[in-house]
Design a protein around this motif. Sequence first.
Motif, short mmCIF file in Angstrom:
data_model
loop_
_atom_site.label_atom_id
_atom_site.label_comp_id
_atom_site.label_asym_id
_atom_site.label_seq_id
_atom_site.Cartn_x
_atom_site.Cartn_y
_atom_site.Cartn_z
N VAL A 303 -4.57 36.34 21.57
CA VAL A 303 -5.18 37.09 22.67
C VAL A 303 -6.60 37.50 22.31
N GLY A 304 -6.80 37.94 21.09
CA GLY A 304 -8.14 38.34 20.66
C GLY A 304 -9.14 37.20 20.73
N MET A 305 -8.76 36.01 20.22
CA MET A 305 -9.66 34.86 20.29
C MET A 305 -9.87 34.41 21.75
N SER A 306 -8.81 34.52 22.55
CA SER A 306 -8.90 34.07 23.94
C SER A 306 -9.88 34.90 24.75
N LEU A 307 -10.00 36.19 24.42
CA LEU A 307 -10.87 37.08 25.19
C LEU A 307 -12.15 37.45 24.45
N TYR A 308 -12.37 36.87 23.28
CA TYR A 308 -13.53 37.28 22.48
C TYR A 308 -14.84 36.88 23.16
N TYR A 309 -15.68 37.87 23.32
CA TYR A 309 -17.03 37.63 23.83
C TYR A 309 -17.95 38.72 23.29
N SER A 310 -19.12 38.31 22.86
CA SER A 310 -20.12 39.26 22.38
C SER A 310 -21.50 38.74 22.76
N PRO A 311 -22.37 39.60 23.28
CA PRO A 311 -23.73 39.15 23.61
C PRO A 311 -24.47 38.60 22.39
N LYS A 312 -24.07 39.06 21.20
CA LYS A 312 -24.72 38.58 19.98
C LYS A 312 -24.18 37.21 19.54
N ALA A 313 -23.11 36.75 20.18
CA ALA A 313 -22.48 35.50 19.75
C ALA A 313 -22.56 34.42 20.82
N THR A 314 -23.49 34.56 21.79
CA THR A 314 -23.53 33.60 22.89
C THR A 314 -23.89 32.19 22.41
N ASP A 315 -24.76 32.09 21.40
CA ASP A 315 -25.11 30.76 20.89
C ASP A 315 -23.89 30.06 20.30
N TRP A 316 -23.13 30.80 19.50
CA TRP A 316 -21.94 30.20 18.89
C TRP A 316 -20.90 29.89 19.97
N LEU A 317 -20.66 30.81 20.88
CA LEU A 317 -19.67 30.59 21.93
C LEU A 317 -20.07 29.42 22.82
N GLY A 318 -21.37 29.30 23.12
CA GLY A 318 -21.84 28.20 23.95
C GLY A 318 -21.68 26.85 23.28
N SER A 319 -21.70 26.84 21.96
CA SER A 319 -21.51 25.58 21.23
C SER A 319 -20.05 25.23 21.03
N TRP A 320 -19.17 26.23 21.12
CA TRP A 320 -17.76 25.97 20.82
C TRP A 320 -16.85 26.39 21.97
N THR A 321 -16.34 27.61 21.96
CA THR A 321 -15.31 27.99 22.95
C THR A 321 -15.79 27.79 24.38
N LEU A 322 -16.98 28.28 24.70
CA LEU A 322 -17.48 28.17 26.06
C LEU A 322 -18.10 26.81 26.35
N PHE A 323 -17.99 25.90 25.41
CA PHE A 323 -18.24 24.48 25.68
C PHE A 323 -16.92 23.74 25.84
N PHE A 324 -15.97 24.03 24.95
CA PHE A 324 -14.67 23.36 25.02
C PHE A 324 -13.93 23.71 26.30
N TRP A 325 -13.90 24.98 26.69
CA TRP A 325 -13.12 25.37 27.87
C TRP A 325 -13.60 24.66 29.14
N PRO A 326 -14.91 24.67 29.44
CA PRO A 326 -15.34 23.89 30.61
C PRO A 326 -15.05 22.40 30.48
N TRP A 327 -15.16 21.88 29.25
CA TRP A 327 -14.91 20.45 29.05
C TRP A 327 -13.46 20.12 29.36
N TRP A 328 -12.54 20.90 28.84
CA TRP A 328 -11.13 20.70 29.17
C TRP A 328 -10.93 20.81 30.67
N LEU A 329 -11.56 21.80 31.28
CA LEU A 329 -11.37 22.03 32.71
C LEU A 329 -11.87 20.87 33.56
N THR A 330 -12.94 20.18 33.11
CA THR A 330 -13.43 19.06 33.90
C THR A 330 -12.39 17.95 34.04
N PHE A 331 -11.49 17.86 33.08
CA PHE A 331 -10.46 16.83 33.11
C PHE A 331 -9.15 17.31 33.74
N ALA A 332 -9.00 18.62 33.90
CA ALA A 332 -7.71 19.17 34.27
C ALA A 332 -7.14 18.62 35.59
#
Length: 539
Positions: A303-332
């Motif tokens: 749950v913690g990883m699923s909801l993790y967001y921090s303004p200081k971590a947008t670069d990392w999130l954009g390269s990983w979680t917030l890149f993977f999630w939209p990518w998975w969704l495009t195929f869903a």
Amino acid sequence: MTAIEEFRRESDPFIFALSLVPLIGIIVSIVAWPDAAASKLATANTFIISNLGWFFLLVVLLSFVFVLYILFSPWGRIKLGGPDTDPDFSFWQYLVLTFTAGLSSGGLEFWGPVEPLVHYNTRPPYFSSHVGTWARMVDALQYAIFHYGMSAWATYLVFAISISYFVYRKDTSFRPAVILAPFVGADNIGGWVAKLVDAMVVIITISGITVSFGLGISQFTAGLGFKWGIHLGDTGRIGLILLVGALFLLSVVTGIEKGIRRFADLNIVLLLGLMAVTFVFSQPASLVNLGTEALSGYVTDFVGMSLYYSPKATDWLGSWTLFFWPWWLTFAPMVGIFMARISQGRTLRQLVFAGLLGSFGLTVPWYVATGGSALLLQTSGATDLLGIYSKSGLEAVGFALFEQLFPYPGVFSAILLALVISFLITTLDSSTLSIAMVIVKGDESPSSLNRVIWGLMMVLLTVSLSLAGGMPVLQSFTILVGLPTAILCAVTMVGMLLEFEREFPILTEDDIDDTDDIETAPMQSTVQQRARQTPDSDD
């Protein structure tokens, strides 16, 4: 009737044009003005990640909660078809097809060896920074499993549940637009809004497929260069794209029984073989310990990883979680159609099990064997895989790993190349089938010409972007096109909750003792169907 006449007869011209014209416009814009497109997409991505990143995280988490409830609730007993309907495939074959078709986005063979290594080098901001080497390895593997874990598969299953339910119980067609049926009725999804949804899904899916195609080709060419010193230029790269395209078009023509199923079988054989050999030649005891701790952390921190967001971590999130999630969704939506296509005669519980638990059960061992081995080699000083990553890129790490582990690395590198191509063909094949089904208004057996046309479109699109250097641009584009899919996913969950509650408001274990008691009545009117108060009234 000629093939062209059959194509014209079966295709919906509105969906075809509405899919093709905007897609061509998008690609022409990216190819003609790559710098401007990259700048605009970067601005849009920054805005989405900063302001709507929470929406992606919430939708994906709720998708997992939704399918988990279907798995364990009485709704899981709903059968996709009549009481006497038999499945089209054995359960093992069903698992194989679901698994290989579901790996449409990133490519398990691509990310498995390298993602844990990158997370070890650049620690995910969710975790504390001051830990020992072993804990750092566990956290790195844990986050890699998270990105390819149950959350991603859950987005596929949201659409698969909706589409398969309405197809096999309400006699609708195989179309993404059936997600609107709970709101407008199963008999009222032929309007322009529904066709707009279908066309939008086609555009989104092709965008995601092109990225996957490009990644697969990049990994193949990196392997040739790293292991055998064969460096392909633009001409060779285009030739390779055309060769893979020809193979998957051949698979398209032979159909799901001979084409997709044979490549799916090959995928599993190669994957299990490489996984087993990697485990044996690495450090088995350490891998088991590492994998166990990573899986334990995955559960406790889910749950913690699923909801993790921090303004200081947008670069990392954009390269990983917030890149993977939209990518998975495009195929869903399209993978959901394919899952529905092979699920007749199954129950919703079996569908969710195959997509969620069955596939996860193969993903985790692969990440542990390949990613875990890469971490052990790096931290032991046996080889500098991070140096190879910096010099040769993500694509070369898997081949460098095999170079260090195996006595005959050339043989296993060749097998990895075969696995890349086989997975790629299955992905393209299953997605092409789903797209063609949408274009022909949901007919589950579109003509070969229809599928070939969309297959050629994907191949030519990949060639164009490869020549234009547009692949990084399209990867950024994934986050943008993933946003409407996330909205569709949320709408689908709300709709199915309304539908199930309306149809089976008091469904309990006491109400139904066997899944065969839940019969389908596709010829009943919508009013009659909605008048049913319990599943027993179907009998």
